[in-house]
Design an enzyme around this catalytic site. Structure first.
Site, PDB file in Angstrom:
ATOM      1  N   ASP A  38       0.846  -1.192   0.000  1.00 49.31           N
ATOM      2  CA  ASP A  38       0.000   0.000   0.000  1.00 49.31           C
ATOM      3  C   ASP A  38       0.881   1.243   0.000  1.00 49.31           C
ATOM      4  OD1 ASP A  38      -2.271   1.624   0.316  1.00 49.31           O
ATOM      5  OD2 ASP A  38      -3.195   0.154   1.654  1.00 49.31           O
ATOM      6  N   ASP A  86      -3.048   4.605  -2.489  1.00 47.18           N
ATOM      7  CA  ASP A  86      -4.065   5.232  -1.646  1.00 47.18           C
ATOM      8  C   ASP A  86      -4.509   6.584  -2.233  1.00 47.18           C
ATOM      9  OD1 ASP A  86      -5.439   5.219   1.033  1.00 47.18           O
ATOM     10  OD2 ASP A  86      -4.266   7.054   1.279  1.00 47.18           O
ATOM     11  N   GLU A 123      -6.938   3.579  -5.464  1.00 45.72           N
ATOM     12  CA  GLU A 123      -8.134   3.958  -4.709  1.00 45.72           C
ATOM     13  C   GLU A 123      -8.553   5.331  -5.205  1.00 45.72           C
ATOM     14  OE1 GLU A 123      -9.623   4.593  -0.104  1.00 45.72           O
ATOM     15  OE2 GLU A 123      -7.648   5.310  -0.710  1.00 45.72           O
ATOM     16  N   HIS A 162     -10.761  -1.989   5.033  1.00 43.51           N
ATOM     17  CA  HIS A 162     -10.427  -1.483   6.369  1.00 43.51           C
ATOM     18  C   HIS A 162     -11.111  -0.153   6.682  1.00 43.51           C
ATOM     19  CE1 HIS A 162      -7.746   0.495   3.596  1.00 43.51           C
ATOM     20  NE2 HIS A 162      -7.532   1.423   4.496  1.00 43.51           N
TER      21      HIS A 162
END
Length: 546
Positions: free
Chosen positions: A96, A196, A246, A320
């Site tokens: 990530d 992200d 994302e 998450h």
């Protein structure tokens, strides 16, 4: 670019996965110890959320050193062992990368606030006085998106927590630093990357007030974002690796560009529109039952339009940052197993690469915490105060958090029925919710009728049937918002998928064709069929082949 259409990714939140050193926090060695379990499930990649050095204000998404492992998760040797052991089992590792912002404890930011002009240009600073922020933009975590530094008489932009300072991607030195980080982890044997909130990296030339919203329209899918991504992918040589972005508050048009192989940007996109169908008046912190019609329409729109444009989606229900799937869209009690399987089948049979979030494959549920002291998430704690300040009682605010908090997905993985669900011998960093003994790996992994076994079957079917992995998708009009249906089609195969989204039986039409064979269902007996119609039982899922 490589083809990842028959692959399945499993997301691990390491803090909550498995604790090997009895400190109440999951660690990298915990992932290594559970690789045989992941192999048994059948997944191809594990995406691990950040385990880098961090003050943990946002559970690791505030990175202070991109090349060092936070000691609470282990050592670089632990990571290298994990990488080697995963490779032996044919499992790739996705890391990530949080490249929109760094922690304010990062060396770059510390040099910036010490007045070093080189590093001040790594971030987004604006002159001003303490009582007058540069714009009225709102942080995603609440409050103004600018923070004032008295020592510099300047404001810095933080779209997220005040300790997460946004990077200045206009600066080529910043872009080079980030490329070096990718190269570092590639050399460690990493197989892919998740980026992200990557569609927020391109900020406007002019910063101005937003008198219509919270500011996001000025920086979401910004002017230079596609060129930045092309440059990052090209210069780091990751075009043939699995990559997912994302995408916050994005559009179909942009996601087609992000993920169409011809653009040479990313393999696929996360987009979240289908996870806002229970936001009353579009507000995450206002509850309502989810809108089934809106859910179907959004999935249909994104699936069919991404197909038309040659884009590719990461398909998922939870992660998450999201509540647990069954608690949100299914039934926690009477139809727990049926709704868990239905939701799994619905998403895994779609066009896109499926992502499983840890615990989803055993039907884990929301926290049901009854005290604010049990929550750990910075967003939840901030909004609890905001909700109470806006007139809600403490109990009403807790009810909202119970449905919306990111901590719903962050409680420890439930391995068995022993102390702390077998996650740790020490009191966990966040409480294990009290739940039925059936919601454990131990109870399900050898049970052919379990939710876990259903996920195993879905993963196998994707690899066996090109209609699932590579085929076209066409949604069907069922005449009722209770039922979602679509057809997957390849050159030599057709599959019709039906899902009853409700706790009531419902009759609906079958598409034209024989549809004699059931490929997969979540009830022991086949559904009742009569004259081209099928009666679906509560939360029933069925996939027919023609």
């Amino acid at each position: 670019m490589s083809d990842f259409k028959d692959k399945v990714v499993y997301q691990i939140y390491p803090r909550s996965f498995y604790d090997t050193n009895a400190d109440g926090v999951g660690d990298l060695r915990g992932i290594t110890e559970k690789l045989d379990y992941l192999k048994l499930l059948g997944v191809d990649y594990i995406w691990i959320t950040p385990f880098f050095v961090s003050p943990q204000r946002d559970n690791g998404y505030d990175i202070a050193d991109y090349r060092a492992i936070d000691p609470r998760f282990g050592t670089m040797q632990d990571f290298e062992e994990l990488s080697a052991q995963a490779k032996l089992r044919g499992i790739g590792i996705m890391l990530d990368m949080v490249f929109n912002h760094t922690s304010t404890e990062h060396e770059w930011f510390q040099k910036a606030i010490a007045g070093d002009p080189k590093y001040m240009d790594y971030y987004i600073f604006r002159d001003g006085t303490k009582d007058c922020p540069p714009t009225n933009w709102q942080s995603k975590f609440g409050g103004n998106a600018w923070a004032f530094l008295p020592e510099l008489q300047k404001w810095y932009l933080h779209l997220f927590d005040v300790t997460q300072a946004d990077l200045n991607w206009k600066n080529p030195l910043v872009r080079e630093e980030l490329k070096e980080i990718i190269r570092f982890w590639k050399a460690k044997g990493v197989s892919g990357f998740r980026f992200d909130v990557i569609n927020l990296i391109s900020k406007p030339d002019l910063f101005e007030d937003d008198n219509e919203g919270d500011g996001r329209r000025f920086y979401t899918d910004g002017k230079h974002v596609h060129e930045y991504l092309k440059e990052l992918v090209r210069d780091t040589g990751i075009a043939d690796m699995i990559t997912v972005g994302e995408m916050s508050s994005t559009t179909v048009e942009n996601c087609i560009r992000y993920s169409n192989p011809a653009e040479k940007e990313l393999s696929m996109c996360f987009h979240f529109h289908h996870l806002k169908v229970d936001y009353k008046d579009g507000d995450k912190w206002k509850l309502m039952p989810y809108d089934k019609k809106a859910l179907t329409n959004l999935l249909r729109t994104w699936q069919e339009r991404m197909q038309e444009g040659g884009g590719w989606s990461a398909v998922f229900w939870t992660n998450h940052d999201q509540p647990r799937t069954i608690s949100r869209f299914g039934d926690e009690k009477e139809y727990w197993a049926q709704s868990g399987k239905m939701l799994a089948g619905l998403i895994h049979m779609m066009r896109g690469t499926p992502y499983i979030y840890q615990g989803e494959e055993i039907g884990m549920l929301n926290t049901h915490f009854d005290s604010i002291t049990q929550y750990r998430d910075v967003e939840s704690l901030n909004y609890y105060k905001i909700l109470c300040e806006n007139g809600l009682t403490e109990q009403e605010a807790l009810t909202v958090l119970g449905a919306r908090s990111r901590d719903n997905g962050r409680t420890p993985m439930q391995w068995n029925g022993e102390k702390n669900a077998g996650f740790s011998e020490h009191e966990p960093w966040i409480a294990v919710p009290s739940s039925d003994y059936k919601v454990t790996v131990e109870a399900q992994k050898d049970d052919p009728d379990s939710i876990f076994s259903f996920y195993q079957t879905l993963i196998r079917l994707r690899k066996m049937h090109s209609a699932i992995s590579h085929g076209s998708i066409e949604f069907q009009n069922t005449g009722t918002e209770q039922v979602m249906a679509y057809i997957r089609k390849s050159a030599d195969e057709k599959i019709a998928v039906f899902a009853n989204l409700s706790a009531k039986s419902i009759e609906t039409d079958l598409p034209e064709g024989a549809w004699e064979t059931i490929m997969l269902g979540n009830y022991e007996k086949n559904p009742l069929r009569k004259a081209g119609r099928v009666t679906l039982r509560p939360y029933e899922f069925v996939a027919y082949t023609d």
